[in-house]
Enzyme design. Structure first.
Site, short mmCIF file in Angstrom:
data_model
loop_
_atom_site.label_atom_id
_atom_site.label_comp_id
_atom_site.label_asym_id
_atom_site.label_seq_id
_atom_site.Cartn_x
_atom_site.Cartn_y
_atom_site.Cartn_z
N LYS A 45 0.91 -1.12 0.21
CA LYS A 45 -0.12 -0.11 -0.13
C LYS A 45 0.79 1.19 0.04
O LYS A 45 0.43 2.31 -0.56
CB LYS A 45 -0.87 -0.01 1.06
CG LYS A 45 -2.29 -1.00 0.96
CD LYS A 45 -3.17 -0.77 2.11
CE LYS A 45 -4.35 -1.59 1.71
NZ LYS A 45 -5.33 -1.26 3.04
N LYS B 92 -10.87 -6.88 -8.52
CA LYS B 92 -11.98 -7.25 -7.74
C LYS B 92 -12.84 -6.26 -7.48
O LYS B 92 -12.41 -5.06 -7.41
CB LYS B 92 -11.62 -7.93 -6.20
CG LYS B 92 -10.78 -7.10 -5.38
CD LYS B 92 -10.83 -7.82 -4.09
CE LYS B 92 -10.66 -6.81 -2.97
NZ LYS B 92 -10.51 -7.50 -1.60
N LYS C 254 -15.19 -1.37 -2.63
CA LYS C 254 -15.84 -0.26 -2.29
C LYS C 254 -14.90 1.03 -2.57
O LYS C 254 -15.46 2.18 -2.47
CB LYS C 254 -16.24 -0.28 -0.98
CG LYS C 254 -15.38 -0.73 0.23
CD LYS C 254 -16.12 -0.78 1.44
CE LYS C 254 -15.78 -1.94 2.51
NZ LYS C 254 -14.51 -2.31 2.71
P1 TYM Z 1 -12.83 -5.09 4.05
O1 TYM Z 1 -13.65 -4.04 4.63
O2 TYM Z 1 -11.68 -4.79 3.21
O3 TYM Z 1 -13.97 -6.36 3.76
C1 TYM Z 1 -15.02 -6.82 4.44
C2 TYM Z 1 -15.28 -8.22 3.83
O4 TYM Z 1 -15.74 -8.39 2.42
C3 TYM Z 1 -14.97 -9.13 1.77
N1 TYM Z 1 -14.75 -8.79 0.49
C4 TYM Z 1 -15.20 -9.38 -0.64
N2 TYM Z 1 -15.50 -10.83 -0.85
C5 TYM Z 1 -15.72 -11.09 -2.23
N3 TYM Z 1 -15.55 -10.41 -3.24
C6 TYM Z 1 -15.07 -9.10 -3.06
N4 TYM Z 1 -15.11 -8.41 -4.47
C7 TYM Z 1 -14.97 -8.48 -2.02
N5 TYM Z 1 -14.64 -7.28 -1.46
C8 TYM Z 1 -14.22 -7.65 0.14
C9 TYM Z 1 -13.59 -9.26 2.49
O5 TYM Z 1 -12.95 -10.46 2.38
C10 TYM Z 1 -13.89 -9.24 4.02
O6 TYM Z 1 -14.53 -10.39 4.48
N6 TYM Z 1 -9.07 -5.36 7.51
C11 TYM Z 1 -10.68 -5.76 7.35
C12 TYM Z 1 -11.47 -5.52 8.46
C13 TYM Z 1 -10.98 -5.80 10.03
C14 TYM Z 1 -10.67 -6.83 10.84
C15 TYM Z 1 -10.51 -6.45 11.72
C16 TYM Z 1 -11.14 -8.26 10.29
C17 TYM Z 1 -10.43 -4.83 10.55
N7 TYM Z 1 -9.94 -5.26 11.87
C18 TYM Z 1 -10.38 -7.58 12.91
C19 TYM Z 1 -11.00 -9.17 11.37
C20 TYM Z 1 -10.56 -8.74 12.66
C21 TYM Z 1 -11.09 -5.14 6.07
O7 TYM Z 1 -10.70 -4.09 5.73
O8 TYM Z 1 -12.19 -5.72 5.29
#
Ligand code: TYM
Length: 312
Positions: A108, A191, A194
């Site tokens: 990143k 992919k 958002k």
């Molecule tokens: P984030 O917000 O990027 O994604 C949330 C969930 O959505 C899934 N996802 C997808 N699945 C299928 N196709 C796609 N195009 C797609 N885009 C996103 C992701 O796999 C995820 O399950 N860092 C994490 C959040 C976090 C967290 C934590 C998780 C923060 N602290 C502590 C666990 C424990 C995040 O940014 O997810």
């Protein structure tokens, strides 16, 4: 067993979040599992405070409307005092070398160079460790990209426990069974995300059905594009992509079917979320109850950690 999962409101939650994560969270959540809107994580790169606040509310409404029990959902910033305090203790437990090995930070920060990125982006895995350890989570379902961060949380929990006293459960990364992987409709090589600037290929969960229809109608139909449409349709209908591939005479018919399936799949969640957003007092109540629950669950661990570390 306690599992914790987060979603970062860095933009409008989209179809990939729903089919890949939220829908399953609503279906398989067990007692003790926690879900949270990780809005503090969205501060690691440029953002607008007002927009962040409204995206966090929107994401909370979506999680609840999707069927995740209200008493298992919270917004991270409601616990900023607790999480912030624990993050500091954990930063003082983490070595610079460990933090420097996080590959997601390397990726990143590549485009901007490390000099220009926020220190928060560098320490974000420690914040994530605080989210996990504060709640005593034993399992963290994550994709491969986040597994290293859970490893760090493990290492910090162990080190804290042996250095200062046994406070934290040592969490484990678990890989959830393969869910749909949704790609961008306009650029199916990447992919769906958002945080993509051009929303033409991203179906936001609260998009009007007409907007969904237009985005799907304009979807790219090269080999990857058709595969993506089939994957979305498969995720919505429970049928296999092979079975679906032979069921439609041409891309127009396929797009029509995908539109119908997506709009129907999202409808109850979308209507519920819009109703909650239109009733801010109810949403406030849900948010406050979630914050109370998460604070109560974590407070004894935080107090013990601060005491043992000599920080209170
Ligand atoms: P984030 O917000 O990027 O994604 C949330 C969930 O959505 C899934 N996802 C997808 N699945 C299928 N196709 C796609 N195009 C797609 N885009 C996103 C992701 O796999 C995820 O399950 N860092 C994490 C959040 C976090 C967290 C934590 C998780 C923060 N602290 C502590 C666990 C424990 C995040 O940014 O997810």
């Amino acid at each position: 067993m306690t599992r914790i999962s987060g979603i970062t409101p860095s933009g409008h939650a989209q179809l990939g979040n729903y089919l890949g994560a939220i829908r399953r969270w609503a279906a398989d959540g067990a007692d003790g599992d926690l879900y949270f809107v990780s809005d503090l994580h969205a501060m690691t790169t440029a953002y607008h405070p007002q927009r962040l606040r409204s995206l966090a509310r929107e994401t909370l409404a979506i999680l609840v409307a999707a069927g995740i029990p209200q008493d298992r959902v919270f917004v991270q910033s409601d616990l900023i005092r607790e999480i912030g305090a624990l993050t500091w203790v954990l930063e003082c437990t983490c070595t610079y070398g460990e933090a420097s090995r996080m590959t997601q930070f390397k990726e990143k920060s590549r485009s901007k160079g490390v000099q220009g990125v926020r220190v928060g982006l560098f320490t974000y895995p420690v914040l994530m460790a605080a989210d996990i350890l504060l709640q005593g989570a034993t399992e963290v379902p994550v994709g491969a990209d986040q597994a290293q961060h859970v490893e760090l949380a493990r290492a910090l929990a162990r080190r804290f426990n042996t250095t200062y006293g046994d406070v934290f459960a040592v969490p484990e990364a678990v890989t959830p069974p393969a869910a749909a992987r949704v790609r961008d409709l306009a650029k199916p090589t990447r992919k769906m995300s958002k945080s993509t600037r051009d929303s033409a290929g991203v179906v936001a969960l609260l998009d009007d059905p007409d907007v969904v229809r237009r985005k799907i109608r304009r979807a790219v139909t090269d080999e990857d594009g058709v595969a993506n449409l089939l994957e979305i349709l498969a995720a919505c209908t429970g049928k296999s992509t092979d079975e679906l591939a032979s069921a439609y005479a041409g891309n127009e018919a396929l797009k029509e079917a995908v539109t119908e399936a997506v709009v129907e799949q999202l409808r109850p969640m979308r209507e519920g979320a819009l109703a909650l957003l239109a009733d801010p007092a109810s949403l406030d109540q849900v948010q406050a109850a979630g914050a109370d629950m998460a604070r109560r669950r974590g407070e004894h661990r935080l107090a013990a950690a601060l005491r043992m570390a000599g920080a209170s």
